[in-house]
Design a protein around this motif. Structure first.
Motif, PDB file in Angstrom:
ATOM      1  N   SER A 291       1.072  -0.480  -0.174  1.00 22.97           N
ATOM      2  CA  SER A 291      -0.594  -0.262   0.290  1.00 22.97           C
ATOM      3  C   SER A 291       0.751   1.543  -0.094  1.00 22.97           C
ATOM      4  CB  SER A 291      -0.980   0.279   1.079  1.00 22.97           C
ATOM      5  OG  SER A 291      -0.074   0.293   2.518  1.00 22.97           O
ATOM      6  N   PRO A 292       0.753   1.846  -0.304  1.00 23.92           N
ATOM      7  CA  PRO A 292       0.771   3.460  -0.133  1.00 23.92           C
ATOM      8  C   PRO A 292       1.374   4.137   1.742  1.00 23.92           C
ATOM      9  CG  PRO A 292      -0.934   3.839  -1.724  1.00 23.92           C
ATOM     10  CD  PRO A 292      -0.594   2.464  -1.012  1.00 23.92           C
ATOM     11  N   TRP A 293       0.700   3.252   1.646  1.00 28.07           N
ATOM     12  CA  TRP A 293       1.050   3.313   3.722  1.00 28.07           C
ATOM     13  C   TRP A 293       2.820   2.957   3.930  1.00 28.07           C
ATOM     14  CZ3 TRP A 293      -0.223   7.864   6.862  1.00 28.07           C
ATOM     15  CH2 TRP A 293      -1.424   7.981   6.814  1.00 28.07           C
TER      16      TRP A 293
ATOM     17  N   LEU B  37      23.320  13.278  10.926  1.00 33.19           N
ATOM     18  CA  LEU B  37      22.862  13.147  12.316  1.00 33.19           C
ATOM     19  C   LEU B  37      21.857  13.850  11.909  1.00 33.19           C
ATOM     20  CD1 LEU B  37      25.470  14.257  14.534  1.00 33.19           C
ATOM     21  CD2 LEU B  37      24.222  12.401  15.014  1.00 33.19           C
ATOM     22  N   ALA B  38      21.407  14.665  11.090  1.00 31.28           N
ATOM     23  CA  ALA B  38      19.967  16.065  10.798  1.00 31.28           C
ATOM     24  C   ALA B  38      19.541  14.899  10.066  1.00 31.28           C
ATOM     25  CB  ALA B  38      20.310  17.329  10.159  1.00 31.28           C
ATOM     26  N   GLY B  39      19.993  14.407   8.634  1.00 27.86           N
ATOM     27  CA  GLY B  39      18.671  13.741   7.689  1.00 27.86           C
ATOM     28  C   GLY B  39      18.189  12.563   8.588  1.00 27.86           C
ATOM     29  N   THR B  40      18.984  11.977   9.395  1.00 27.21           N
ATOM     30  CA  THR B  40      18.939  10.907  10.164  1.00 27.21           C
ATOM     31  C   THR B  40      17.359  11.138  10.974  1.00 27.21           C
ATOM     32  OG1 THR B  40      20.935   9.598  10.392  1.00 27.21           O
ATOM     33  CG2 THR B  40      18.886   8.712  11.726  1.00 27.21           C
ATOM     34  N   GLY B  41      17.667  11.800  11.703  1.00 25.77           N
ATOM     35  CA  GLY B  41      16.359  12.456  12.655  1.00 25.77           C
ATOM     36  C   GLY B  41      15.385  13.536  12.260  1.00 25.77           C
ATOM     37  N   PHE B  42      15.319  13.616  10.836  1.00 28.36           N
ATOM     38  CA  PHE B  42      14.398  14.040  10.196  1.00 28.36           C
ATOM     39  C   PHE B  42      13.420  12.328   9.673  1.00 28.36           C
ATOM     40  CE2 PHE B  42      12.633  14.252   5.279  1.00 28.36           C
ATOM     41  CZ  PHE B  42      11.656  15.260   5.646  1.00 28.36           C
ATOM     42  N   PHE B  43      14.298  11.960   8.695  1.00 25.94           N
ATOM     43  CA  PHE B  43      13.519  10.739   8.497  1.00 25.94           C
ATOM     44  C   PHE B  43      12.559   9.399   9.844  1.00 25.94           C
ATOM     45  CE2 PHE B  43      16.624  11.568   4.557  1.00 25.94           C
ATOM     46  CZ  PHE B  43      15.192  11.371   3.491  1.00 25.94           C
ATOM     47  N   ALA B  44      14.068   9.468  10.785  1.00 27.85           N
ATOM     48  CA  ALA B  44      13.454   8.626  11.897  1.00 27.85           C
ATOM     49  C   ALA B  44      11.522   9.518  12.571  1.00 27.85           C
ATOM     50  CB  ALA B  44      14.152   8.869  13.165  1.00 27.85           C
ATOM     51  N   PHE B  45      11.544  10.809  12.405  1.00 32.70           N
ATOM     52  CA  PHE B  45      10.265  11.470  13.244  1.00 32.70           C
ATOM     53  C   PHE B  45       9.258  11.534  11.590  1.00 32.70           C
ATOM     54  CE2 PHE B  45       8.195  15.297  12.434  1.00 32.70           C
ATOM     55  CZ  PHE B  45       7.280  15.505  13.961  1.00 32.70           C
ATOM     56  N   ALA B  46      10.334  11.491  10.596  1.00 25.69           N
ATOM     57  CA  ALA B  46       9.154  10.888   9.348  1.00 25.69           C
ATOM     58  C   ALA B  46       8.426   9.659   9.429  1.00 25.69           C
ATOM     59  CB  ALA B  46       9.445  11.368   8.312  1.00 25.69           C
TER      60      ALA B  46
ATOM     61  N   THR C  12       5.016   8.538   9.893  1.00 27.02           N
ATOM     62  CA  THR C  12       3.535   7.922   8.792  1.00 27.02           C
ATOM     63  C   THR C  12       3.048   6.800   9.629  1.00 27.02           C
ATOM     64  OG1 THR C  12       6.135   8.430   7.050  1.00 27.02           O
ATOM     65  CG2 THR C  12       4.207   6.249   7.730  1.00 27.02           C
ATOM     66  N   ILE C  13       3.247   6.506  10.954  1.00 25.10           N
ATOM     67  CA  ILE C  13       3.200   5.292  11.575  1.00 25.10           C
ATOM     68  C   ILE C  13       1.583   5.590  12.213  1.00 25.10           C
ATOM     69  CG2 ILE C  13       2.869   3.851  13.515  1.00 25.10           C
ATOM     70  CD1 ILE C  13       5.857   3.522  12.601  1.00 25.10           C
ATOM     71  N   LEU C  14       2.004   6.963  12.554  1.00 28.05           N
ATOM     72  CA  LEU C  14       1.098   7.644  13.438  1.00 28.05           C
ATOM     73  C   LEU C  14      -0.173   8.319  12.668  1.00 28.05           C
ATOM     74  CD1 LEU C  14       3.198  10.032  16.342  1.00 28.05           C
ATOM     75  CD2 LEU C  14       2.186   7.817  16.580  1.00 28.05           C
ATOM     76  N   GLY C  15       0.072   8.517  11.827  1.00 28.30           N
ATOM     77  CA  GLY C  15      -0.711   8.925  10.524  1.00 28.30           C
ATOM     78  C   GLY C  15      -1.995   8.199   9.746  1.00 28.30           C
ATOM     79  N   TYR C  16      -1.214   6.876   9.536  1.00 28.65           N
ATOM     80  CA  TYR C  16      -1.465   5.319   9.314  1.00 28.65           C
ATOM     81  C   TYR C  16      -3.345   5.226  10.162  1.00 28.65           C
ATOM     82  CZ  TYR C  16      -2.555   0.727   8.906  1.00 28.65           C
ATOM     83  OH  TYR C  16      -3.072  -0.743   8.223  1.00 28.65           O
ATOM     84  N   LEU C  17      -2.472   4.991  12.360  1.00 32.91           N
ATOM     85  CA  LEU C  17      -3.048   4.824  12.653  1.00 32.91           C
ATOM     86  C   LEU C  17      -4.518   5.346  13.003  1.00 32.91           C
ATOM     87  CD1 LEU C  17      -0.814   3.972  15.227  1.00 32.91           C
ATOM     88  CD2 LEU C  17      -2.099   2.280  13.935  1.00 32.91           C
ATOM     89  N   ALA C  18      -4.416   7.504  12.449  1.00 37.06           N
ATOM     90  CA  ALA C  18      -5.582   8.451  12.268  1.00 37.06           C
ATOM     91  C   ALA C  18      -6.259   8.255  11.290  1.00 37.06           C
ATOM     92  CB  ALA C  18      -4.538   9.434  12.839  1.00 37.06           C
ATOM     93  N   TRP C  19      -5.450   7.665  10.271  1.00 36.46           N
ATOM     94  CA  TRP C  19      -7.320   8.279   9.083  1.00 36.46           C
ATOM     95  C   TRP C  19      -6.962   7.221   8.059  1.00 36.46           C
ATOM     96  CZ3 TRP C  19      -2.705  12.212   9.365  1.00 36.46           C
ATOM     97  CH2 TRP C  19      -3.114  13.411   9.944  1.00 36.46           C
ATOM     98  N   SER C  20      -6.043   6.202   8.332  1.00 41.70           N
ATOM     99  CA  SER C  20      -6.250   4.949   6.265  1.00 41.70           C
ATOM    100  C   SER C  20      -8.100   3.521   7.667  1.00 41.70           C
ATOM    101  CB  SER C  20      -5.330   4.155   7.280  1.00 41.70           C
ATOM    102  OG  SER C  20      -5.317   3.018   6.376  1.00 41.70           O
ATOM    103  N   ASN C  21      -8.335   4.288   7.048  1.00 47.96           N
ATOM    104  CA  ASN C  21     -10.240   3.178   7.243  1.00 47.96           C
ATOM    105  C   ASN C  21      -9.533   1.523   7.306  1.00 47.96           C
ATOM    106  OD1 ASN C  21     -11.871   4.764   6.891  1.00 47.96           O
ATOM    107  ND2 ASN C  21     -11.547   4.593   4.192  1.00 47.96           N
ATOM    108  N   ALA C  22      -7.746   0.666   6.486  1.00 44.98           N
ATOM    109  CA  ALA C  22      -7.161  -0.537   6.558  1.00 44.98           C
ATOM    110  C   ALA C  22      -7.296  -0.588   8.954  1.00 44.98           C
ATOM    111  CB  ALA C  22      -6.223  -0.523   6.205  1.00 44.98           C
ATOM    112  N   VAL C  23      -7.543  -0.004   9.300  1.00 45.42           N
ATOM    113  CA  VAL C  23      -7.101   0.248  10.975  1.00 45.42           C
ATOM    114  C   VAL C  23      -8.285  -1.150  11.141  1.00 45.42           C
ATOM    115  CG1 VAL C  23      -6.336   1.068  13.129  1.00 45.42           C
ATOM    116  CG2 VAL C  23      -5.330   2.291  11.229  1.00 45.42           C
ATOM    117  N   VAL C  24      -9.762   0.436  10.846  1.00 45.25           N
ATOM    118  CA  VAL C  24     -10.670  -0.167  11.602  1.00 45.25           C
ATOM    119  C   VAL C  24     -11.091  -1.680  10.575  1.00 45.25           C
ATOM    120  CG1 VAL C  24     -12.703   0.215  11.819  1.00 45.25           C
ATOM    121  CG2 VAL C  24     -10.986   1.800  12.074  1.00 45.25           C
TER     122      VAL C  24
END
Length: 303
Positions: free
Chosen positions: A170-172, A217-226, A230-242
């Motif tokens: 999936s895109p997620w 270090l900055a790049g790692t922080g950015f992609f770790a945060f992203a 992404t996980i939180l966005g999936y849990l909040a907005w994906s219909n697949a979760v329900v």
């Protein structure tokens, strides 16, 4: 005495070849299973057989790539504190022998993928082999490009797994994978730069120096945060979760686990104690294994 010497010589030779093809790294090909797991599709015996064949094919392809990389990097590896012990760098295996083995493995990989799974998977494995060869021969020297290609090779495994099981990621999942593997690729470079003995020394065979450390270090922080977002966005907005999860609240725990794991790897990389490959480090690291266990338990509770 002669028989003993011959036996020791054979054992040493087998050990060198075992080290060259790096079978421990085949664990990375478990990524082929990820698309079908997160699609929640039914798994048949035929699908399992194709997955096994696909994993064998990808393992042979990966080993062929490692061999080509070691041939190309032999001169640099001889100057590296850890890599100088690799079989080609240590002159335990001749480059011509190694190249013949790589060609044989690549041919076997393509044959297995095309005949044992499908022509499309055969083409995808061929693309993987071309990409790894191009990376070893040219692109690994370019700052930024190298980590992007490493990330692409991991994501490509997901796409091959999706093709084998007819469950396209999936895109997620693609978004999560790109961010996660970019973070891991950058962690790998942080660890390598942190292992350099003097600030003026360049990371052998690549373009990185201590000057790039803050950017890494900055790049790692950015992609770790992203990754976590992404996980939180999936849990909040994906219909697949329900749709797919009985008790999705537990999935929020996986976001915490992933965050803790990336921070742990980040700190170890800063200390230069990962040893080169964060995935292989995590496979033997008690803290990482404990976090994986917690994340798996949370996921099982959610399903």
């Amino acid at each position: 005495m002669s028989d003993t010497a011959d036996s020791e010589g054979m054992a040493s030779s087998l050990s060198a070849w075992f080290s060259l093809i790096r079978p421990a790294h085949w664990i990375k090909n478990l990524l082929l299973v990820v698309p079908v797991i997160f699609s929640h599709a039914s798994i048949s015996a035929g699908m399992c057989m194709k997955l096994v064949v696909g994993m064998v094919a990808m393992s042979l392809a990966a080993s062929a790539g490692y061999i080509v990389n070691d041939i190309k990097d032999a001169t640099f590896d001889r100057l590296h504190v850890r890599k100088r012990h690799r079989p080609i760098a240590a002159r335990l295996i001749r480059p011509k022998q190694a190249l013949s083995a790589a060609i044989g493995m690549a041919a076997a990989s393509l044959t297995l993928a095309a005949a044992g799974v499908s022509a499309t998977v055969g083409i995808e494995v061929a693309a993987y082999l071309v990409a790894t060869a191009a990376y070893s021969a040219y692109f690994k020297r370019f700052v930024g490009t190298d980590v992007a290609i490493l990330t692409g090779l991991y994501v490509w495994r997901l796409l091959i797994g999706g093709e084998i099981t007819a469950t396209p990621p999936s895109p997620w999942l693609i978004c999560l994978s790109v961010n996660l593997f970019m973070a891991l690729a950058l962690i790998k470079r942080i660890d390598e730069v942190s292992s350099i003995s003097t600030p003026a020394t360049m990371l052998l065979g690549r373009g990185y120096t201590h000057v790039h450390r803050s950017s890494l270090l900055a790049g790692t922080g950015f992609f770790a945060f992203a990754t976590v977002i992404t996980i939180l966005g999936y849990l909040a907005w994906s219909n697949a979760v329900v749709l797919y999860y009985r008790d999705p609240v537990w999935l929020w725990g996986t976001a915490v686990v992933v965050c803790l794991w990336l921070v742990h790897l980040w700190r170890r990389a800063i200390d230069g104690t990962i040893g080169g490959d964060p995935v292989m480090f995590a496979a033997a690291d008690p803290v990482s294994l404990a976090l994986v266990g917690l994340g798996t338990a949370a996921y099982i509770q959610a399903v």
